[in-house]
Design a protein around this motif. Sequence first.
Motif, PDB file in Angstrom:
ATOM      1  N   PHE B 100    -117.538 -14.953  22.384  1.00 61.12           N
ATOM      2  CA  PHE B 100    -117.686 -13.898  21.381  1.00 61.12           C
ATOM      3  C   PHE B 100    -116.398 -13.088  21.257  1.00 61.12           C
ATOM      4  CE2 PHE B 100    -120.179 -10.844  18.947  1.00 61.12           C
ATOM      5  CZ  PHE B 100    -119.505  -9.647  19.146  1.00 61.12           C
ATOM      6  N   SER B 102    -113.421 -13.955  21.958  1.00 62.59           N
ATOM      7  CA  SER B 102    -112.329 -14.752  21.394  1.00 62.59           C
ATOM      8  C   SER B 102    -112.521 -14.973  19.896  1.00 62.59           C
ATOM      9  CB  SER B 102    -112.250 -16.112  22.082  1.00 62.59           C
ATOM     10  OG  SER B 102    -111.839 -15.955  23.427  1.00 62.59           O
ATOM     11  N   LEU B 103    -113.743 -15.314  19.499  1.00 60.88           N
ATOM     12  CA  LEU B 103    -113.981 -15.710  18.116  1.00 60.88           C
ATOM     13  C   LEU B 103    -114.279 -14.534  17.184  1.00 60.88           C
ATOM     14  CD1 LEU B 103    -116.101 -18.891  18.919  1.00 60.88           C
ATOM     15  CD2 LEU B 103    -113.793 -18.854  17.981  1.00 60.88           C
ATOM     16  N   GLU B 104    -114.980 -13.507  17.683  1.00 58.61           N
ATOM     17  CA  GLU B 104    -115.377 -12.405  16.805  1.00 58.61           C
ATOM     18  C   GLU B 104    -114.416 -11.219  16.866  1.00 58.61           C
ATOM     19  OE1 GLU B 104    -117.623 -12.720  14.659  1.00 58.61           O
ATOM     20  OE2 GLU B 104    -118.665 -14.493  15.401  1.00 58.61           O
ATOM     21  N   GLY B 137    -118.062  -7.435  14.557  1.00 59.65           N
ATOM     22  CA  GLY B 137    -118.041  -7.831  15.968  1.00 59.65           C
ATOM     23  C   GLY B 137    -118.041  -6.616  16.886  1.00 59.65           C
TER      24      GLY B 137
END
Lengths: 244, 413
Positions: B100, B102-104, B137
């Motif tokens: 989460f 890293s991606l969001e 996020g």
Amino acid sequence: MALVLHTYKGNKGAFKALVAAEYAGVKIEEAADFQMGVTNKSPEFLKMNPIGKVPVLETPEGAIFESNAIARYVSRKNGENSLNGSSLIEYAQIEQWIDFSSLEIDANMLKWFAPRLGYAPFSAPAEEAAISALKRGLEALNTHLASNTYLVGHSVTLADIVTICNLNLGFATVMTKKFTSAFPHVERYFWTMVNQPNFKKVLGDAKQTDAVPPVPTKKAAAQPAKPKEEPKKAVQLLHLLIRE
Amino acid sequence: MALVLHTYKGNKGAFKALVAAEYAGVKIEEAADFQMGVTNKSPEFLKMNPIGKVPVLETPEGAIFESNAIARYVSRKNGENSLNGSSLIEYAQIEQWIDFSSLEIDANMLKWFAPRLGYAPFSAPAEEAAISALKRGLEALNTHLASNTYLVGHSVTLADIVTICNLNLGFATVMTKKFTSAFPHVERYFWTMVNQPNFKKVLGDAKQTEAVPPVPTKKAAQPAKPKEEPKKAAPAAEAPKAADEEEAPKPKAKNPLDLLPPSPMVLDDWKRLYSNTKSNFREVAIKGFWDMYDPEGYSLWFCDYKYNDENMVSFVTLNKVGGFLQRMDLARKYAFGKMLICGSEGPFKVKGLWIFRGPEIPKFIMDEVYDMELYEWTKVDISDEAQKERVSQMIEDAEPFEGEALLDAKCFK
């Protein structure tokens, strides 16, 4: 209580967990009556995943979101197996390819795909940069697969499951034969893997798109849907492009 | 053999492994003499990581790339500890927050930050979408941290280490107090964590930026990749300053070129002939050029960009050449140039043809225009018919040029 996977049908993120479940002998139920854009906005759902995205795995001990994390959980649910390697270094290299395929392949493929389907703002320079970055990632993967059948070790690991599910979406949507022919070892790897029984059971017959989707007109470019949630069959589900 | 971490100093990806090492009691050496853009392009390095990015951890059993994977390895190197949770569900939820963050968080923060620093193409709609996704996020993270001190369980896990290292870069670069005040639980979490001894040892004193970096001007559009750091960070930072600096009012120094003996060739006449010839270019303009060219008063030069392997993205390459020509503005009275960008795909080759007043490349141009040293310069020998022909072809934008299509041809006049 069984493991319940909340997702829309055809979600590449869900496929990772389902293929891992086949390999690990884990039973997963897909939540009935899941409605994308409705179910995942309910208070109950947001307690499981505060950002409201899918897939989410409900377990007796708690919920897990993020498709790679769910796949990791599923792969270990029934104890040790070959999915996570047989040494610390193998485990770490499996993790390295999982992250690589998410950040270098999937993220760039989505930056190409999503704007063309109207899920994100389209910009030619940004698309060019994304395609260039995607090629760089695929070249590195191609180099590795020139002398390796599997990403790590000599059998399918979680790295292969995650990478193949990511590639499957890419092949189906934007990566034509002309594009992937520059990466012959990746092609070999892809077609071999998707034809393994545990993959085929979940992914069905993998297809490669004949053409890149066209650049969107201004009407289609105004929709702000998020690529991680939306299914690849955009035509069927454009009506779900509601504002979050 | 120790664990050796290959990275440039200050790499957020490397910090994750180093903080994990503090918690797990693992010894990591940082590779001495690592040169970003050089070491990571060597064959030895590419064997460790075929994509050539950093950080990379070298272990006795093999190499590992991807900062989160390295941190996971380090966290387990000395056996079980609390970094990875004490049950399968805790482990999975640690992984969920790692991904989460890293991606969001990280991915969206980089989409905001990188274009403003010139590392990626800037587009206002894309930035707006990235900031919106980042807020989404952070809102989710804020909700979770309202009732949780740590991301998982009741002590620091790998999820906190990765998330804090990601947030640290965001706080330092684009996320001002005004921005983060909407996420008070994230602020509490951040400042508490960065002040823990194991974090402070690696991250130093965490700082929050006072302002968002400005939108880049066209001049600052350099093609470095954010994960790797720009190879030419120093010139890229200097170039906008050099171009924007106000000329201090001072007595006008005589340009040494004005002191040369007068020449029958008038550069402006050539520039007019070049611009006004609409047809029969070779018979009219090129012939006219050689008729008026004065080899005593002027000199011709070929230039070749030294780092064509960088030129993978067309618009970035064109921006680079455009920037060079803008910086040449101070020489306009004394120079005419053609820059050809050759090739139908990357790496594009940048080749130039210049005429300068005087027998040498003017010193004031070499001193003032930093791009000059990025090219190899060769004086044209006009007694060599092949070189003369090459000059003519470059003036007229001959295509194919030296067997390649032209992406673009830019003129300095």
